[in-house]
Design an enzyme around this catalytic site. Sequence first.
Site, PDB file in Angstrom:
ATOM      1  N   GLU A  38       0.823  -1.206   0.000  1.00 36.51           N
ATOM      2  CA  GLU A  38       0.000   0.000   0.000  1.00 36.51           C
ATOM      3  C   GLU A  38       0.866   1.269   0.000  1.00 36.51           C
ATOM      4  OE1 GLU A  38      -3.215   0.461  -0.476  1.00 36.51           O
ATOM      5  OE2 GLU A  38      -2.809   2.608  -0.334  1.00 36.51           O
ATOM      6  N   THR A  82      -6.075   2.685  -5.173  1.00 31.17           N
ATOM      7  CA  THR A  82      -5.861   1.237  -5.068  1.00 31.17           C
ATOM      8  C   THR A  82      -6.660   0.474  -6.115  1.00 31.17           C
ATOM      9  OG1 THR A  82      -5.345   1.205  -2.702  1.00 31.17           O
ATOM     10  CG2 THR A  82      -6.244  -0.807  -3.618  1.00 31.17           C
ATOM     11  N   HIS A 199      -0.888   3.146   4.914  1.00 32.39           N
ATOM     12  CA  HIS A 199      -1.853   4.029   4.238  1.00 32.39           C
ATOM     13  C   HIS A 199      -1.946   5.322   5.037  1.00 32.39           C
ATOM     14  CE1 HIS A 199      -5.622   5.614   2.665  1.00 32.39           C
ATOM     15  NE2 HIS A 199      -5.643   4.662   1.737  1.00 32.39           N
ATOM     16  N   ASP A 260       1.288   0.316  -5.099  1.00 32.50           N
ATOM     17  CA  ASP A 260       0.124   0.687  -5.913  1.00 32.50           C
ATOM     18  C   ASP A 260       0.147   2.133  -6.410  1.00 32.50           C
ATOM     19  OD1 ASP A 260      -0.477   1.635  -3.303  1.00 32.50           O
ATOM     20  OD2 ASP A 260      -2.620   1.188  -3.482  1.00 32.50           O
ATOM     21  N   HIS A 261       0.663   3.049  -5.586  1.00 34.24           N
ATOM     22  CA  HIS A 261       0.681   4.471  -5.963  1.00 34.24           C
ATOM     23  C   HIS A 261       1.471   5.234  -4.907  1.00 34.24           C
ATOM     24  CE1 HIS A 261      -2.319   4.911  -2.820  1.00 34.24           C
ATOM     25  NE2 HIS A 261      -3.068   3.996  -3.422  1.00 34.24           N
TER      26      HIS A 261
END
Length: 433
Positions: A38, A82, A199, A260-261
């Site tokens: 994440e 996500t 996160h 993911d980012h």
Amino acid sequence: TKSQLEKVKKFTDQLYAKPNDKLFGIAKGRNVIIIHLESFQQFLIDRKINSQEVTPFLNSLYHSNSTYAFSNFFHQVGQGKTSDAENMLETSTFGLPQGSLFATLGSDNTFEAAPAILEQRAGYTTGVFHGNVASFWNRNNVYKNLAYQYFFDASYYDTSGDKATGYGLKDKLLFADSVKYLEHLQQPFYAKYITVTNHFPYELDSEDKDPNFTTTNTGDTNVDNYFVTAHYLDQAVKEFFAYLQKSGLYKNSIIMIYGDHYGISNSENKNLASVLGKSSEDWNDYDNAMLQRVPLMFVIPGTNQGKIYNTYGGEIDVLPTLLHLLGISTKRYIMFGTDLFSSQHKQVVAFRNQDFVTPKYTSVNGTIYDTTTGKIAKLTAKQQKQVEKDQDFVTKELHLSDSLNQKNLLRFYDPKGFTPVKANDYNYSNGLQ
Ligand code: GP9
Ligand code: MN
């Protein structure tokens, strides 16, 4: 309509890159274990704070000779974050220009996604492990259309008290508490783990903090805490690998790990500059674009030919790359990405807002930079033409992907041997809800 589908098909057929002979099928028949890190950015890899590694275990994987890793791999998500990453990785189509494809179209669209392909062509059992509630990002509906057979969401674990943070079960507990389900999956399986602890807002109870790790002191709480939760995630992955080794699953598996980012947003990147050894004063759009790199690693135990590839690519390219490693041809499918190991792979990486990066040029907000130096590019007429060609390609691929998804065109497409997925075949409730 069918003619709209034909347009898309023509484009992706021309884009298709043939597999690399040396790597095609090297993971054939193995379990596939996907670890979604994440908000995890590439700059964490090999990063030291006070001469201490932030992610020592992931670093060791990155440099292992059984790992095929990428140093110029970019996330390409839009507002779906996500869910956009999941969509790109498992369908090789882009997320939408606005909103989340999973949330807006995911319940009704036709997908020809990784779980369906692997089940139908190679007999894989498929499942997702995630410590948040099933309805987040509409996963409970979308996963059925992707043909996931199992979805072990929050209801399968004890998430009470301090076992969870904002987005669900803490990562170490996710890996440990999912073993009892993983062990029941018929092999070969395709299992995806979506972590949550790293996160925003990067909160961690003191009991989960490594007393031997000290983070940065930038004054930006997000930046400082980001390293702490990333360190925790690294330890969680390490513990999971120890289990894989002990259980014997390790040597029969390919483990794909990706970020993911971004976790630190453009507006905060200046506060990172000093940690990255850069000056915050000249921080610009180019620097922001470069920070959109995320990890991509394929750990294939026992193969010993791994290395770090400098190829430019993005999330859209993962599905054909993975399928080729598994020895599954992809020519028959509509995919907007291409095999990263192929000599024919196209190194033009589109961002969702039509900016792009290539090994030579980076286009952000209308300015063209030299990718290697970061300086504003002085282009000859010929180079200008090339940049325009790349921009046209980016605009076209995003447009055609949107047309495919927004008009649900895959319902007209029937690749060889593909049985359409029926959502009603799946039921994720565990009887305890
Ligand atoms: C929650 C998680 C977070 O289930 O996957 O999604 P994000 O906020 O990163 O899009
Ligand atoms: Mn995310």
